[in-house]
Design a protein around this motif. Structure first.
Motif, PDB file in Angstrom:
ATOM      1  N   UNK A  74       1.036  -1.146   0.210  1.00 51.56           N
ATOM      2  CA  UNK A  74      -0.064   0.313  -0.157  1.00 51.56           C
ATOM      3  C   UNK A  74       0.724   1.383  -0.175  1.00 51.56           C
ATOM      4  N   UNK A  75       2.465   1.092   0.248  1.00 54.46           N
ATOM      5  CA  UNK A  75       3.012   2.598   0.364  1.00 54.46           C
ATOM      6  C   UNK A  75       3.694   2.620  -0.994  1.00 54.46           C
ATOM      7  N   UNK A  76       4.755   1.353  -1.210  1.00 57.23           N
ATOM      8  CA  UNK A  76       4.817   1.464  -2.616  1.00 57.23           C
ATOM      9  C   UNK A  76       4.701   1.669  -3.525  1.00 57.23           C
ATOM     10  N   UNK A  77       3.309   0.597  -4.240  1.00 57.48           N
ATOM     11  CA  UNK A  77       2.503   0.629  -5.008  1.00 57.48           C
ATOM     12  C   UNK A  77       1.763   1.668  -6.281  1.00 57.48           C
ATOM     13  N   UNK A  78       2.970   1.814  -7.315  1.00 58.27           N
ATOM     14  CA  UNK A  78       2.650   2.977  -8.745  1.00 58.27           C
ATOM     15  C   UNK A  78       3.020   4.135  -7.497  1.00 58.27           C
ATOM     16  N   UNK A  79       3.930   5.099  -6.811  1.00 57.23           N
ATOM     17  CA  UNK A  79       4.515   5.406  -6.710  1.00 57.23           C
ATOM     18  C   UNK A  79       6.155   5.815  -6.394  1.00 57.23           C
ATOM     19  N   UNK A  83       9.485   2.384  -8.978  1.00 54.99           N
ATOM     20  CA  UNK A  83       9.509   3.413  -8.472  1.00 54.99           C
ATOM     21  C   UNK A  83       9.800   3.795  -7.161  1.00 54.99           C
ATOM     22  N   UNK A  84      10.103   1.869  -6.622  1.00 54.95           N
ATOM     23  CA  UNK A  84      11.322   2.534  -5.336  1.00 54.95           C
ATOM     24  C   UNK A  84      12.893   2.796  -5.636  1.00 54.95           C
ATOM     25  N   UNK A  85      12.940   3.440  -4.006  1.00 49.60           N
ATOM     26  CA  UNK A  85      14.514   3.902  -4.125  1.00 49.60           C
ATOM     27  C   UNK A  85      14.438   3.446  -3.133  1.00 49.60           C
ATOM     28  N   UNK A  86      15.944   3.020  -3.163  1.00 53.06           N
ATOM     29  CA  UNK A  86      16.000   1.992  -1.495  1.00 53.06           C
ATOM     30  C   UNK A  86      17.618   2.384  -0.738  1.00 53.06           C
ATOM     31  N   UNK A 133      14.560  13.326   3.863  1.00 57.02           N
ATOM     32  CA  UNK A 133      14.709  13.931   5.325  1.00 57.02           C
ATOM     33  C   UNK A 133      13.346  12.745   6.117  1.00 57.02           C
ATOM     34  N   UNK A 134      13.024  12.508   4.967  1.00 53.63           N
ATOM     35  CA  UNK A 134      11.867  10.625   5.818  1.00 53.63           C
ATOM     36  C   UNK A 134      11.881  10.414   4.943  1.00 53.63           C
ATOM     37  N   UNK A 135      11.556   8.588   5.283  1.00 52.09           N
ATOM     38  CA  UNK A 135      10.974   7.393   4.486  1.00 52.09           C
ATOM     39  C   UNK A 135      10.071   7.087   4.701  1.00 52.09           C
ATOM     40  N   UNK A 136       9.253   6.637   3.299  1.00 49.75           N
ATOM     41  CA  UNK A 136       8.346   5.850   3.275  1.00 49.75           C
ATOM     42  C   UNK A 136       7.818   4.515   3.618  1.00 49.75           C
ATOM     43  N   UNK A 137       8.667   4.027   3.834  1.00 52.48           N
ATOM     44  CA  UNK A 137       8.951   2.787   4.529  1.00 52.48           C
ATOM     45  C   UNK A 137      10.528   2.566   4.981  1.00 52.48           C
ATOM     46  N   UNK A 138      10.468   1.660   5.849  1.00 48.32           N
ATOM     47  CA  UNK A 138      11.853   0.934   7.067  1.00 48.32           C
ATOM     48  C   UNK A 138      11.344  -0.085   7.691  1.00 48.32           C
TER      49      UNK A 138
END
Length: 317
Positions: free
Chosen positions: A20-25, A49-52, A96-101
């Motif tokens: 839900x956090x990473x799909x299509x964005x 579209x995910x950056x690690x 400054x933020x990370x969508x997932x950790x």
């Protein structure tokens, strides 16, 4: 590229939790313990579209994960740091933020499988146990220099070892004859110090002592105490954190950190939530989740995993 040396634990569930956090964005994931990159590789594959941001304290792990993740090109940044250095790692990348950790705690497959690292009690090896072998003191240093009372505390607190006093008495006697350098000598001592009845029912007699020494050498619990609030502070509203723990002391710290922010601070009895007093997190797991029998059969190291996850639903207090 050589075949991967490990199997990521609960991989499908982790992909599901982050979908839900990473799909299509466009999104940023911090893998705070990238290890050999198994989880991250699958997430980068699943979400184009995910950056690690890949963190690890072990230079050898970073080197191996860089090989594995090379096919993802500039979608990955590697940072050599302990996971409580997460805020500084993000700042160094102008984030400054990370969508997932993601945290996959404990010793990695590579560290266990390489005898020279000294983590495993099955093979005679130097008593090192440093996750970052370029810095800090070793397990041999702990055994040879710590006061008896400190050694007892470590074995009891970090290894939950019932026979800590007996073990430490034997260690002190032996180190006066000759300092400890190799794991085989310590394993022999533990076989003699732990009663036979306990050996039959309590697993390998070295397991708890080796765990305690590893936690002390790497400061694992202290680092985790600092890392959890740092990681939660880096999550935006809607961001998610997933943590895999492999022993009860770690899992307890994770549980407490998540539960504290999942509580409302509105006094009981009030009919409405006070502004700014609502919970910051929503727990995504009922207690901790475990691996199923089929996964454990294919990957025995999954047997002890405890997974917890949460989503930020309110701004930090």
């Amino acid at each position: 590229m050589t075949a991967p040396e490990h199997v990521p634990v609960l991989l499908g569930r982790i992909v599901e939790l982050f979908t839900p956090v990473f799909a299509d964005r466009d999104a940023v994931l911090v893998d705070a313990t990238v290890g050999l990159g198994g989880h991250s590789d699958a997430l980068l594959e699943a979400f184009p579209r995910l950056h690690l941001v890949a963190l690890d304290r072990d230079p050898a792990a970073l080197e191996k994960s860089a090989e594995r993740l090379a096919r993802h090109g500039d979608r990955v940044d590697f940072v050599h740091t302990v996971y409580d250095g997460l805020p500084e790692a993000l700042e160094g990348l102008n984030l400054t933020k990370a969508d997932g950790i993601l945290f996959d705690l404990g010793v990695s497959s590579m560290q266990l499988d390489r005898a020279e690292r000294g983590f495993a009690y099955a093979k005679d090896a130097p008593l090192d146990m440093r996750m970052d072998p370029t810095t800090g003191f070793t397990a041999a240093d702990v055994l040879n220099t710590y006061a008896p009372g400190e050694l007892i505390r470590i074995l009891r607190d970090y290894g939950e070892e019932r026979f800590a006093q007996r073990i430490v008495r034997a260690v002190v006697n032996e180190r006066e004859k000759e300092p400890f350098t190799m794991s085989g000598r310590l394993v022999e001592l533990l076989y003699d110090a732990v009663p036979a009845a306990s050996r039959r029912t309590g697993g390998h007699p070295a397991k708890r002592t080796f765990q305690a020494l590893r936690i002390e050498v790497n400061g694992e619990l202290e680092v985790l105490r600092r890392a959890m609030p740092a990681a939660l502070g880096a999550l935006p509203v809607g961001g998610r954190i997933v943590v895999e723990s492999y022993q009860s002391l770690e899992d307890r710290l994770v549980k407490q950190a998540l539960a504290e922010l999942a509580k409302s601070r509105t006094p009981e009895g009030l009919p409405v939530e006070l502004p700014g007093h609502g919970p910051e997190l929503k727990l995504l797991t009922r207690g901790s989740e475990k691996a199923g029998e089929e996964e454990i059969e294919h990957n025995p190291r999954a047997a002890s995993v405890r997974l917890r996850a949460a989503e930020r639903i309110g701004e930090p207090r």
